[in-house]
Enzyme design. Sequence first.
Site, PDB file in Angstrom:
ATOM      1  N   PHE A   1       0.811  -1.221   0.000  1.00  9.68           N
ATOM      2  CA  PHE A   1       0.000   0.000   0.000  1.00  9.68           C
ATOM      3  C   PHE A   1       0.845   1.271   0.000  1.00  9.68           C
ATOM      4  CE2 PHE A   1      -2.545  -3.202   2.225  1.00  9.68           C
ATOM      5  CZ  PHE A   1      -3.746  -3.109   1.556  1.00  9.68           C
TER       6      PHE A   1
ATOM      7  N   TYR B   1       0.125  11.042 -10.195  1.00  6.25           N
ATOM      8  CA  TYR B   1      -0.230   9.978  -9.247  1.00  6.25           C
ATOM      9  C   TYR B   1      -0.656   8.713 -10.012  1.00  6.25           C
ATOM     10  CZ  TYR B   1      -3.248   7.170  -6.302  1.00  6.25           C
ATOM     11  OH  TYR B   1      -3.850   6.113  -5.685  1.00  6.25           O
TER      12      TYR B   1
ATOM     13  N   ASP C   1     -11.104  16.837 -12.078  1.00  2.00           N
ATOM     14  CA  ASP C   1     -12.164  15.905 -11.680  1.00  2.00           C
ATOM     15  C   ASP C   1     -12.993  15.477 -12.894  1.00  2.00           C
ATOM     16  OD1 ASP C   1     -11.711  15.749  -8.952  1.00  2.00           O
ATOM     17  OD2 ASP C   1     -13.148  17.312  -8.422  1.00  2.00           O
TER      18      ASP C   1
END
Length: 332
Positions: free
Chosen positions: A81, A149, A293
Amino acid sequence: MILVTGGAGYVGSHCVLALLGNGYDVVIFDNLELGHIETVETLKSIQASGKVIDFIQGDLKNLSDIQNVFKKHEIEVVVHFAAYSQVAESMKNPQKYFSNNVDGTVNLLKSMIENGVKRIVFSSTAATYGEPIYTPIDENHPQKPINPYGETKLKIEKIMDEYDKSFNLKSVRLRYFNVAGADNRARIGEWHEPETHLIPNILKSTFGCGKTFQMFGTDYDTIDGTCVRDYINVEDLAKAHVLALDYLEKGGETNFFNLGTNNGNSVKEVFSVCEKVTGEKIPVDIQPRREGDPAILVADNQKAKKVLGWVPEKTLEDSILSAYNWAKKLSK
Ligand code: UDP
């Protein structure tokens, strides 16, 4: 023994809880930059009887830190993770993301190969798909990230393919949609500083604390003008990791799965469920769209259901209730 990198973080800690509940021995490796020692202490205090839980503080960017974990413990499989995961930050500082997420993972994979460990479950993301060209998004959707990312997570998926070809390392990549909720007994939960996610931010405007929730964008081409996301409960998500480990243990090949519910909810819908669950009128400010977004992100989860036998069970209301119980604890 299972190594969980980032086990002191949000999703990692819920996964540790699920692993302990399923009889696994766990070692948590975390640098505690974003994870919390209190979370580790809670996990240690609730460990299932007879199960071993160790915590080693270290940074994947330092090869020797992770090599030492393999020296101390006989690791059979890894659940990975540890990563930075803020889209906006990654756009401002891509180097930080490439160095930590990609280089850190290469150090982890190197240590695995040195020690003959050939199975890994990896925390990937819907952000590897980028702007959706159709919805719901299945695993065949092109992967074209629109931010560093997502790019780091896609690079890691590709590196894992190369490690399969060269070293027979088998990976399961779990591409999360919007993770929500907390442990149903509020022992652990989402704890980011700063918090950027929708549900904890709405809940932060409760308790009469005087904060106003900022709603980003009401002019999208969606049912009510706000963005639609697929909110997957963190305990359901953790279960998928246990199933992915079973899959690898049974000799499963490298594979990748979307983890979502097949259902979308708009920001306004989430907001009204929060008002219902908390019984509060939550103050809200309408803001312009947040950069980057997409209007709609919903998972097609059929593959995970078919291959892993994974069935998410919790509703959005369940997630919000558990997040609320945790938020109350955190705010004290
Ligand atoms: N959002 C919002 N206010 C907030 C945080 C998020 O209106 O304080 C919106 C955001 O613009 C997006 C949705 O909620 O449309 C989900 O955002 P989040 O950051 O939780 O997850 P993302 O989809 O970006 O991974």
